[in-house]
Structures are given as C-alpha cells and as structure tokens.
Design a protein around this motif. Structure first.
Motif, short mmCIF file in Angstrom:
data_model
loop_
_atom_site.label_atom_id
_atom_site.label_comp_id
_atom_site.label_asym_id
_atom_site.label_seq_id
_atom_site.Cartn_x
_atom_site.Cartn_y
_atom_site.Cartn_z
N THR A 53 0.89 -1.23 0.40
CA THR A 53 -0.16 -0.01 -0.07
C THR A 53 0.14 1.37 0.07
N PRO A 54 0.53 2.48 -0.74
CA PRO A 54 1.20 3.37 -0.70
C PRO A 54 0.32 4.88 0.65
N ALA A 55 0.08 4.52 1.28
CA ALA A 55 -0.78 5.08 2.61
C ALA A 55 -2.58 4.35 2.83
N GLY A 56 -2.75 4.84 3.90
CA GLY A 56 -3.42 4.79 4.56
C GLY A 56 -4.26 4.98 6.75
N VAL A 57 -5.18 4.83 7.09
CA VAL A 57 -5.20 5.27 7.73
C VAL A 57 -5.97 4.23 9.08
N VAL A 58 -5.48 4.89 10.59
CA VAL A 58 -5.02 4.59 11.54
C VAL A 58 -6.24 4.88 12.54
N VAL A 59 -7.22 4.64 13.32
CA VAL A 59 -7.99 5.19 14.04
C VAL A 59 -6.84 4.79 15.22
N GLY A 60 -6.01 6.14 16.44
CA GLY A 60 -5.70 5.69 17.27
C GLY A 60 -6.26 5.51 18.35
N LYS A 61 -5.44 4.96 19.73
CA LYS A 61 -6.34 4.82 20.77
C LYS A 61 -7.21 5.85 21.42
N SER A 62 -6.56 6.69 21.18
CA SER A 62 -7.38 8.40 21.87
C SER A 62 -8.29 8.68 20.78
N ALA A 133 -8.48 7.70 -1.44
CA ALA A 133 -9.20 7.87 -0.51
C ALA A 133 -9.48 6.63 -0.31
N VAL A 134 -9.66 6.44 1.11
CA VAL A 134 -10.25 5.30 2.36
C VAL A 134 -11.33 6.20 2.98
N THR A 135 -11.85 4.76 2.93
CA THR A 135 -13.69 4.75 3.82
C THR A 135 -12.81 3.87 5.11
N VAL A 136 -13.09 4.61 5.96
CA VAL A 136 -13.58 3.72 7.97
C VAL A 136 -14.24 3.74 8.16
N GLU A 137 -14.47 2.36 8.36
CA GLU A 137 -16.45 2.37 8.84
C GLU A 137 -17.08 2.37 9.60
N THR A 138 -15.82 2.45 11.25
CA THR A 138 -16.20 3.08 12.72
C THR A 138 -14.72 3.63 12.81
N TYR A 139 -15.18 4.15 13.93
CA TYR A 139 -14.56 5.86 14.88
C TYR A 139 -14.23 4.20 15.85
N GLU A 140 -13.04 3.37 15.95
CA GLU A 140 -12.92 3.07 16.89
C GLU A 140 -11.38 2.66 16.91
N PRO A 141 -10.72 3.23 18.42
CA PRO A 141 -9.04 2.69 18.47
C PRO A 141 -8.63 1.43 16.83
N GLY A 142 -8.09 1.36 16.28
CA GLY A 142 -7.44 0.23 15.48
C GLY A 142 -8.15 0.43 14.64
N ALA A 143 -8.77 0.48 14.07
CA ALA A 143 -9.84 0.90 12.77
C ALA A 143 -8.45 1.03 11.36
N GLN A 144 -9.11 0.89 10.90
CA GLN A 144 -7.94 0.85 9.83
C GLN A 144 -8.23 1.20 8.20
N ALA A 145 -8.22 1.46 7.33
CA ALA A 145 -8.26 1.46 5.79
C ALA A 145 -7.04 1.72 5.53
N TRP A 146 -6.53 1.01 3.97
CA TRP A 146 -5.84 1.50 3.15
C TRP A 146 -6.30 1.34 1.45
N ILE A 147 -4.70 2.93 1.07
CA ILE A 147 -5.22 2.84 -0.27
C ILE A 147 -4.97 1.41 -0.81
N THR A 148 -5.31 0.78 -1.77
CA THR A 148 -4.66 -0.43 -3.12
C THR A 148 -4.37 -0.04 -3.99
N ARG A 149 -2.76 -0.61 -3.99
CA ARG A 149 -2.13 -0.41 -4.89
C ARG A 149 -2.85 -0.76 -6.34
N PRO A 150 -2.75 0.00 -7.82
CA PRO A 150 -2.82 -0.03 -8.82
C PRO A 150 -1.72 -1.44 -8.97
N GLU A 151 -2.42 -2.34 -9.64
CA GLU A 151 -2.18 -3.14 -10.58
C GLU A 151 -1.56 -3.19 -12.00
#
Length: 151
Positions: A53-62, A133-151
């Motif tokens: 992946t080139p990038a992503g989003v992670v919801v932190g513990k706080s 763009a990515v979508t985080v389905e839930t705003y809970e600690p540990g939730a992640q969404a990653w951009i898929t690298r184009p093939e």
C-alpha cells in the motif's frame, strides 16, 4: 539605578506580552483540527508494516487519526492540513516540492485530531491527496483503511 530601571522595564514588557498571548476563548482561535506531534518514522503501535500500500488511515487509541504514507525517508509525504465537509475529511498530504528524495520505501506516520463536525458513529471517508481515498467504517481504536496499490 539604571540597571534597576532596565530590569523593571524588561519585567513590564514581559508581563504585557504574556497578557497578549492566545486564549482558548479567543474568537480567532482555530476551529480546524490541529496537526499534533511531528511526523514519525514507522507505523503506529499494533499496525503491521506492508509494502502492498502507498498510504492508509489508522484510528489511534485516544481517537486521534494516524495517516501512514510509504515512500522516501528523506522527503516523506506528511500531513500539511486537514478540512472536513460532512463525513469526508480532506487531508493535504504531500512531500516538500523540489526536495531531493531517496528511492527507499519506508512508512511515515502523521497524526491529527478528527474535526468536531465529523460524526464518529458513521463511516468516514478520508481523501489523502494524490494517494486516493479510503473509508474507515467505524471510528473505533485500531480501525484501519488502506489504499490499494494499482496493478
């Protein structure tokens, strides 16, 4: 005597400058989220590094948002600004233009707080500049969404 007057004057100026400092109640206080600590090398705790992946989003513990980008260690893409409209958070994430970049591929994490206008009980779309763009389905600690690298 002159030294005493100078010291008194310096103290008076310092007191006046302190009174002019920012206040949280100030009408000019920023309403946009603030970028928190300087970007750091690596991924947040509990996140596995991946070269898929080139990038992503992670919801932190706080509840903070971590944007992880992969690329040059000498000129990484980092968060430079954040704005929100409804459930879409637009993240200005980029390298420093014109700065030399190495050809390595390492993770760098930038952190910010979620804008107050975003409803954490609904899915959140993060637009990460040229990464996509990515979508985080839930705003809970540990939730992640990653951009898929184009093939």
């Amino acid at each position: 005597m002159r030294t005493l007057i100078r010291l008194a004057l310096v103290a008076l100026v310092a007191l006046a400058l302190a009174a002019c400092g920012d206040s949280k109640d100030s009408p000019d206080a920023p309403t946009t989220p603030t970028i928190t600590p300087a970007p750091s090398r690596g991924v947040p705790a509990g996140v596995k590094e991946s070269i898929d992946t080139p990038a992503g989003v992670v919801v932190g513990k706080s509840g903070q948002i971590h944007v992880v980008t992969y690329g040059s260690s000498s000129n990484p893409a980092v968060v430079r600004g954040v704005s929100a409209e409804d459930q879409t958070v637009t993240v200005d994430v980029s390298e420093v233009p014109g700065r030399a970049a190495t050809m390595d591929y390492v993770p760098t994490t930038s952190t910010f707080t979620l804008p107050e206008s975003v409803d954490g009980k609904k899915p959140i779309v993060f637009r990460l500049g040229e990464f996509g763009a990515v979508t985080v389905e839930t705003y809970e600690p540990g939730a992640q969404a990653w951009i898929t690298r184009p093939e």
